[in-house]
Design a protein around this motif. Structure first.
Motif, mmCIF file in Angstrom:
data_model
loop_
_atom_site.group_PDB
_atom_site.id
_atom_site.type_symbol
_atom_site.label_atom_id
_atom_site.label_comp_id
_atom_site.label_asym_id
_atom_site.label_seq_id
_atom_site.Cartn_x
_atom_site.Cartn_y
_atom_site.Cartn_z
ATOM 1 N N LEU A 30 2.404 -9.142 6.200
ATOM 2 C CA LEU A 30 3.271 -10.318 6.139
ATOM 3 C C LEU A 30 2.778 -11.242 5.046
ATOM 4 O O LEU A 30 1.576 -11.287 4.757
ATOM 5 C CB LEU A 30 3.217 -11.087 7.474
ATOM 6 C CG LEU A 30 3.560 -10.304 8.742
ATOM 7 C CD1 LEU A 30 3.275 -11.156 9.978
ATOM 8 C CD2 LEU A 30 5.015 -9.866 8.722
ATOM 9 N N GLN A 31 3.696 -11.984 4.473
ATOM 10 C CA GLN A 31 3.295 -13.063 3.566
ATOM 11 C C GLN A 31 3.746 -14.366 4.202
ATOM 12 O O GLN A 31 4.917 -14.524 4.538
ATOM 13 C CB GLN A 31 3.950 -12.894 2.212
ATOM 14 C CG GLN A 31 3.586 -14.029 1.278
ATOM 15 C CD GLN A 31 3.923 -13.656 -0.151
ATOM 16 O OE1 GLN A 31 3.404 -12.683 -0.687
ATOM 17 N NE2 GLN A 31 4.790 -14.417 -0.747
ATOM 18 N N VAL A 40 11.003 6.242 1.164
ATOM 19 C CA VAL A 40 10.876 4.966 1.877
ATOM 20 C C VAL A 40 11.248 3.797 0.959
ATOM 21 O O VAL A 40 11.796 2.790 1.405
ATOM 22 C CB VAL A 40 9.417 4.799 2.390
ATOM 23 C CG1 VAL A 40 9.236 3.481 3.118
ATOM 24 C CG2 VAL A 40 9.032 5.971 3.284
ATOM 25 N N HIS A 41 10.910 3.900 -0.320
ATOM 26 C CA HIS A 41 11.252 2.869 -1.308
ATOM 27 C C HIS A 41 12.026 3.540 -2.450
ATOM 28 O O HIS A 41 11.830 4.717 -2.726
ATOM 29 C CB HIS A 41 9.998 2.245 -1.940
ATOM 30 C CG HIS A 41 8.915 1.897 -0.985
ATOM 31 N ND1 HIS A 41 9.085 0.998 0.035
ATOM 32 C CD2 HIS A 41 7.613 2.314 -0.903
ATOM 33 C CE1 HIS A 41 7.948 0.876 0.705
ATOM 34 N NE2 HIS A 41 7.041 1.671 0.172
ATOM 35 N N SER A 42 12.818 2.740 -3.167
ATOM 36 C CA SER A 42 13.508 3.291 -4.332
ATOM 37 C C SER A 42 12.621 3.145 -5.570
ATOM 38 O O SER A 42 11.696 2.314 -5.604
ATOM 39 C CB SER A 42 14.838 2.570 -4.568
ATOM 40 O OG SER A 42 14.579 1.268 -5.071
ATOM 41 N N GLN A 74 5.553 -5.202 4.231
ATOM 42 C CA GLN A 74 5.363 -3.764 4.438
ATOM 43 C C GLN A 74 5.315 -3.476 5.910
ATOM 44 O O GLN A 74 4.763 -4.245 6.686
ATOM 45 C CB GLN A 74 4.012 -3.380 3.781
ATOM 46 C CG GLN A 74 3.357 -2.113 4.266
ATOM 47 C CD GLN A 74 3.773 -0.927 3.422
ATOM 48 O OE1 GLN A 74 4.886 -0.879 2.932
ATOM 49 N NE2 GLN A 74 2.892 0.019 3.241
ATOM 50 N N HIS A 75 5.917 -2.359 6.299
ATOM 51 C CA HIS A 75 5.762 -1.917 7.685
ATOM 52 C C HIS A 75 5.712 -0.398 7.716
ATOM 53 O O HIS A 75 6.566 0.256 7.128
ATOM 54 C CB HIS A 75 6.920 -2.409 8.550
ATOM 55 C CG HIS A 75 6.855 -1.864 9.943
ATOM 56 N ND1 HIS A 75 5.904 -2.277 10.858
ATOM 57 C CD2 HIS A 75 7.584 -0.910 10.571
ATOM 58 C CE1 HIS A 75 6.061 -1.612 11.987
ATOM 59 N NE2 HIS A 75 7.076 -0.771 11.837
ATOM 60 N N VAL A 83 0.838 -1.202 0.000
ATOM 61 C CA VAL A 83 0.000 0.000 0.000
ATOM 62 C C VAL A 83 0.876 1.256 0.000
ATOM 63 O O VAL A 83 2.051 1.196 0.334
ATOM 64 C CB VAL A 83 -0.921 0.080 1.258
ATOM 65 C CG1 VAL A 83 -2.089 -0.840 1.147
ATOM 66 C CG2 VAL A 83 -0.143 -0.160 2.546
ATOM 67 N N MET A 84 0.258 2.368 -0.392
ATOM 68 C CA MET A 84 0.900 3.689 -0.305
ATOM 69 C C MET A 84 2.253 3.664 -1.013
ATOM 70 O O MET A 84 3.250 4.186 -0.518
ATOM 71 C CB MET A 84 1.101 4.077 1.178
ATOM 72 C CG MET A 84 -0.153 4.231 1.964
ATOM 73 S SD MET A 84 -0.188 3.580 3.673
ATOM 74 C CE MET A 84 1.361 3.981 4.359
ATOM 75 N N MET A 85 2.282 3.024 -2.187
ATOM 76 C CA MET A 85 3.580 2.720 -2.778
ATOM 77 C C MET A 85 4.303 3.956 -3.312
ATOM 78 O O MET A 85 5.446 4.226 -2.954
ATOM 79 C CB MET A 85 3.438 1.682 -3.892
ATOM 80 C CG MET A 85 4.801 1.153 -4.315
ATOM 81 S SD MET A 85 4.778 0.401 -5.922
ATOM 82 C CE MET A 85 4.230 -1.222 -5.511
#
Ligand code: GLV
Ligand code: MN
Ligand code: MN
Length: 420
Positions: free
Chosen positions: A224-225, A154-156, A331-332, A144-146
């Motif tokens: 979690l997966q 937060v992400h590249s 995701q966290h 979410v919120m990618m």
């Protein structure tokens, strides 16, 4: 950050019927099967929704820029070209069986704020930006919120491009396919403040008859997966004692998540929203099972404890059933507290506009969580019928939408130093 409010300012209101009409026009794009929407991220329908939004923004005199992960920034010029913009936004993508307002309200309310300022020929010192963040929902491409996460560092970008949907199509390829991969380097544009209007997606405001939720923060969330691997076997000829049944392990894990969330009431929730068995055949014992876990709490320690209990519980289930159990974090996001000054500003606007209001902590995730890392941020909530969301039956009234948008207008007018 604040300025005195003139008499004219206190009577300015957005155009309720224009806002509602705009929401209903967007709802025609990617209709669902039961009155809601299916406009998942980076589908053709998402592309059509984006194009409609761009057209409306251009008609309102705004300039458009798109960044490399497809975030759209529509800018209304300010009188001070050196001032950082004040941003309003949310998301136009929906769940597979989504409602017409989750996210969409925040984007189109931003547009309505600009249209209202245009009607009145009101200028602001700071530019005002309306943003559509790509893939907030995370249901097609986790997490979410990618793209707001990419914006906030937060992400590249490359990590986002490599995310895959269930068919193995990547985020990057799909973004390019629908024509919304832009040139703007992600995260380079900075905002003076960010304000997001959203429907509550829960029952509190409606039950209490309150117009406006002043969002003080949001609960943390972890995805979690869980994968169990056993052995696929014949359903007729394999004795019960000889099975390594990944499906049974998954069933126990669903119950485990429920038990862990119930242990932390009233401040925790836990959901298994996806479960896939293989080979998924009536007369085969499942050889593998994959499930997702969504756990949330406003308390970071509770969230950590839930994750620990789930990891330990999965290991125990696997041991008991002779399968292997693997848990990966998808995701966290830690619990978020919004900027105290911006939150107070929202409260002041709700009060001076004569709305009933209360503080509220958001249960759902929002792009504002990541924006809070890089700009002073606040959120405004309006009620939704029966608290139902992530469901095509999701509904709000035109009056609720207008109240939230009026608070958005006045909050942003103050932040951007508008001339009323
Ligand atoms: C986003 O919509 C979430 O809270 O899952
Ligand atoms: Mn949303
Ligand atoms: Mn949502």
């Amino acid at each position: 950050m604040q300025m005195a409010q003139s008499t004219l300012g206190s009577v300015v209101r957005i155009n309720e019927s224009r806002l509602w009409h705009t929401l209903m026009e967007m709802a025609k794009v990617g209709p669902g099967v039961a009155g809601g929407n299916n406009r998942q991220a980076l589908t053709d329908e998402d592309g059509q929704g984006r194009a409609l939004f761009r057209r409306w923004c251009e008609e309102a005199g705004m300039s458009i820029s798109v960044d490399q992960v497809g975030n759209i920034f529509a800018t209304r010029t300010g009188t001070n070209p050196n001032a950082r913009a004040v941003c309003m936004g949310s998301h136009l993508d929906t769940q597979p069986v989504g409602g017409r307002f989750d996210g969409v309200l925040g984007v189109l309310a931003g547009l309505e704020v600009v249209r209202t300022l245009n009607d009145l020929a009101v200028e602001s010192e700071h530019p005002i930006v309306v943003t559509n963040w790509t893939n907030e929902e995370g249901s097609r491409f986790a997490p979410v919120m990618m793209a707001s996460g990419v914006y906030a560092g937060v992400h590249s970008v490359d990590w986002a491009y490599a995310r895959q949907d269930k068919q193995g199509r990547t985020f990057g390829a799909e973004l390019e396919r629908i024509g919304w991969k832009g040139d703007e380097p992600v995260g380079t544009r900075k905002f003076d403040a960010y304000v997001e209007l959203h429907i509550e997606q829960g029952p509190i405001l409606e039950a209490e008859g309150i117009d406006i939720g002043v969002v003080t923060g949001g609960q943390g969330l972890t995805w979690l997966q869980v994968t169990f691997t056993g052995r696929s076997a014949h359903a007729g000829s394999t004795p019960m004692g000889k099975r390594r049944n990944a499906g049974l392990a998954a069933a126990r894990a669903v119950e485990l998540v429920q038990t862990v969330a119930m242990h932390h009431q009233p401040d925790a929730v836990g959901t298994v929203g996806r479960l896939e068995l293989r080979p998924n055949s009536t007369n085969s014992v499942p050889g593998s099972a994959e499930l997702t876990v969504d756990i949330r709490s406003p308390d970071a320690a509770v969230l950590q404890d839930m994750e620990t209990r789930i990891r330990e519980g999965v290991a125990l289930i696997a041991l008991e059933l002779g399968v292997s159990g693997d848990v990966q974090r998808l995701q966290h996001a830690a619990p978020v507290a919004f900027d105290a000054g911006c939150v107070e500003l929202v409260r002041d606007q709700a009060r001076s506009l004569g709305y009933s209001f209360r503080d509220i902590v958001s249960g759902a995730g929002h792009d504002a969580y990541w924006l809070a890392r890089v700009a002073p941020t606040a959120m405004i909530m309006c009620p939704c019928v029966d608290g139902i969301s992530h469901n095509e039956a999701e509904n709000i009234s035109p009056q609720w939408a207008a109240a939230g948008t009026n608070v958005l207008l006045h909050t942003v007018a103050r932040l951007a130093k508008a001339s009323f």
